[in-house]
Design a protein around this motif. Structure first.
Motif, PDB file in Angstrom:
ATOM      1  N   LYS A 108       0.842  -1.198  -0.014  1.00 22.55           N
ATOM      2  CA  LYS A 108      -0.004   0.132  -0.084  1.00 22.55           C
ATOM      3  C   LYS A 108       0.860   1.142  -0.077  1.00 22.55           C
ATOM      4  CE  LYS A 108      -0.517  -0.208   5.183  1.00 22.55           C
ATOM      5  NZ  LYS A 108       0.343  -1.445   5.131  1.00 22.55           N
ATOM      6  N   GLN A 109       2.161   1.211   0.342  1.00 20.90           N
ATOM      7  CA  GLN A 109       3.172   2.452   0.390  1.00 20.90           C
ATOM      8  C   GLN A 109       3.663   2.598  -1.052  1.00 20.90           C
ATOM      9  OE1 GLN A 109       3.420  -0.468   2.085  1.00 20.90           O
ATOM     10  NE2 GLN A 109       3.433  -0.122   4.473  1.00 20.90           N
ATOM     11  N   LEU A 110       3.209   1.844  -1.845  1.00 20.31           N
ATOM     12  CA  LEU A 110       3.779   2.153  -3.301  1.00 20.31           C
ATOM     13  C   LEU A 110       3.209   3.604  -4.060  1.00 20.31           C
ATOM     14  CD1 LEU A 110       5.749   0.151  -4.449  1.00 20.31           C
ATOM     15  CD2 LEU A 110       3.961  -0.652  -6.176  1.00 20.31           C
ATOM     16  N   SER A 185      -4.392  -5.507  -5.637  1.00 23.08           N
ATOM     17  CA  SER A 185      -5.017  -5.044  -6.742  1.00 23.08           C
ATOM     18  C   SER A 185      -5.476  -3.560  -6.788  1.00 23.08           C
ATOM     19  CB  SER A 185      -6.109  -6.061  -6.716  1.00 23.08           C
ATOM     20  OG  SER A 185      -5.671  -7.345  -6.968  1.00 23.08           O
ATOM     21  N   GLU A 186      -5.980  -3.339  -5.625  1.00 27.58           N
ATOM     22  CA  GLU A 186      -6.611  -1.745  -5.637  1.00 27.58           C
ATOM     23  C   GLU A 186      -5.293  -0.715  -5.778  1.00 27.58           C
ATOM     24  OE1 GLU A 186     -10.215  -2.698  -2.294  1.00 27.58           O
ATOM     25  OE2 GLU A 186      -8.356  -1.622  -1.717  1.00 27.58           O
ATOM     26  N   LEU A 191      -2.641   3.003  -9.562  1.00 30.43           N
ATOM     27  CA  LEU A 191      -1.398   3.446 -10.163  1.00 30.43           C
ATOM     28  C   LEU A 191      -1.589   3.649 -11.701  1.00 30.43           C
ATOM     29  CD1 LEU A 191       1.435   1.953  -8.126  1.00 30.43           C
ATOM     30  CD2 LEU A 191       0.477   4.475  -8.097  1.00 30.43           C
ATOM     31  N   VAL A 192      -2.171   2.429 -12.219  1.00 28.25           N
ATOM     32  CA  VAL A 192      -2.417   2.277 -13.683  1.00 28.25           C
ATOM     33  C   VAL A 192      -3.406   3.271 -14.241  1.00 28.25           C
ATOM     34  CG1 VAL A 192      -2.933   0.819 -15.629  1.00 28.25           C
ATOM     35  CG2 VAL A 192      -1.600  -0.083 -13.563  1.00 28.25           C
ATOM     36  N   PRO A 226       2.934   8.087 -11.831  1.00 25.09           N
ATOM     37  CA  PRO A 226       2.659   6.488 -11.229  1.00 25.09           C
ATOM     38  C   PRO A 226       3.320   5.569 -11.782  1.00 25.09           C
ATOM     39  CG  PRO A 226       0.727   7.554 -11.930  1.00 25.09           C
ATOM     40  CD  PRO A 226       1.743   8.563 -12.157  1.00 25.09           C
ATOM     41  N   LEU A 227       3.320   5.515 -13.213  1.00 23.08           N
ATOM     42  CA  LEU A 227       3.645   4.410 -14.215  1.00 23.08           C
ATOM     43  C   LEU A 227       4.407   4.789 -15.394  1.00 23.08           C
ATOM     44  CD1 LEU A 227       3.076   1.568 -14.897  1.00 23.08           C
ATOM     45  CD2 LEU A 227       1.222   2.177 -16.316  1.00 23.08           C
TER      46      LEU A 227
END
Length: 273
Positions: A108-110, A185-186, A191-192, A226-227
Motif C-alpha cells: 500500500k506504500q507504493l 489489486s486496488e 497507479l495504472v 505513477p507508471l
C-alpha cells in the motif's frame, strides 16, 4: 516508494506478471513491524492512525508470527511430525496461483511502478493487461476474502482435537493472503489508472502545444508519474521467439532482472496444465 514490475508472455495468452526483488525495502518493512504483543500494544495505543490502520498493524503482526512458525518447521528433522506438517503446507502452497503472489507483492506504500516489457510488444497492450489483472483481482480476492472469513469459526472447532489445527491455520493464512492480494489489486489499479491520466500518449505529444503552459504541480507530476513503461530489448532477446519460453530461458531472465525463480516458473507450469 517505487517498484519494478516485469510483464512478458510465456506461451500464447499466458503472460507472466512479477515484481523484482527489493531486499532493502523488505528488510525495512520487517524491521518496522511489531515483534511482541507488548510492542504491538504500544504502537496501537500511541499511534494516531484510524481503526483501519490499527487493524492492518494487527494483521501484519499475525503474519509475522505465522512466518516465524513456518521457519521453525523448516528446521524440523526429516521424518518428524513437524516435517510432515511442513510437507503438507508446501503441497497446499503449490496450489496458490502466481497472479495472487504477484498482487500480494504490491504494498500500500507504493507511489509508482516501472513496468519492463519486451520491446516487441505494444506498451498500450501491456498496460491494458495490467489493468485487467488488477481489476479482476479486486473482484476475485474480495469474494475469496469474505469466504475465508466465514470459514474461520468453522475450522476453529477442530481445536478440540489433540492435533495441530492445520485447517484453521490454513484458512487463516488464506484469509490474510486474499486480503493482501485485494489491497495490492486496488493499489495497482490506482497507479495504472492515474498513469493513463497523467502520462501523455505519443500521438498527443506532437500536436498539443498547450501542455507547455501547465502549472508547476502538473509539471512535477509528469516528472514523477505513477507508471513508467520501459521497453527492454534485452528482455526481448532473452525470450527468443516467445511462443513457448523454456525453463532455462526463464531462469536466465530471473538472474538478469533479479526475480524470484519459483514465482516465474509457476506461470510456466500454469501454461502446461
Amino acid at each position: 516508494m517505487r517498484a519494478r514490475l516485469l510483464v512478458f508472455p510465456i506461451k500464447g495468452r499466458n503472460w507472466c506478471f512479477v515484481r523484482s526483488i527489493d531486499r532493502s525495502n523488505s528488510q525495512s518493512e520487517s524491521s518496522q513491524s511489531p515483534t511482541t504483543f507488548k510492542h504491538l500494544w504500544q504502537q496501537i495505543s500511541s499511534s494516531q492512525k484510524p481503526t483501519a490502520g490499527n487493524v492492518e498493524l494487527c494483521i501484519d503482526f499475525a503474519a509475522n508470527k505465522m512466518n516465524k512458525a513456518w521457519s521453525g518447521l523448516e528446521k524440523a528433522p526429516p521424518g518428524s511430525f513437524k516435517n510432515k506438517i511442513r510437507s503438507l503446507g508446501l503441497s497446499l502452497l503449490s496450489r496458490v496461483k502466481p497472479s495472487e503472489i504477484f498482487l500480494k507483492s504490491i504494498p500500500k506504500q507504493l507511489t509508482g511502478v516501472e513496468v519492463v516489457f519486451p520491446s516487441s510488444l505494444n506498451a498500450r497492450l501491456v498496460r491494458r493487461r495490467l489493468r485487467h489483472i488488477a481489476l479482476r483481482g479486486t473482484i476475485v480476492h474480495k469474494n475469496y476474502f469474505y469466504g475465508s472469513v466465514t470459514l474461520l469459526p468453522v475450522t476453529s472447532a477442530f481445536a478440540v482435537l489433540p492435533l495441530p489445527n492445520v485447517p484453521f491455520f490454513w484458512i487463516l493464512f488464506r484469509t490474510y493472503s486474499h486480503w493482501r492480494a485485494l489491497k495490492g489489486s486496488e493499489k495497482l489499479l490506482e497507479l495504472v489508472s492515474d498513469s493513463s491520466k497523467n502520462q501523455n500518449s505519443p500521438e498527443k505529444e506532437h500536436g498539443n502545444e498547450a501542455a507547455e503552459n501547465d502549472s508547476d504541480k502538473e509539471i512535477h507530476t509528469s516528472l514523477d508519474p505513477p507508471l513508467i513503461m520501459q521497453a527492454s530489448e534485452e528482455l526481448d532477446r532473452l525470450l527468443g521467439d516467445g511462443n513457448d519460453v523454456s525453463k532455462c530461458r526463464l531462469k536466465d531472465i530471473c538472474k538478469v532482472f533479479d526475480l524470484n525463480t519459483m514465482d516465474v516458473l509457476k506461470y510456466q507450469q500454469l501454461s502446461k496444465d
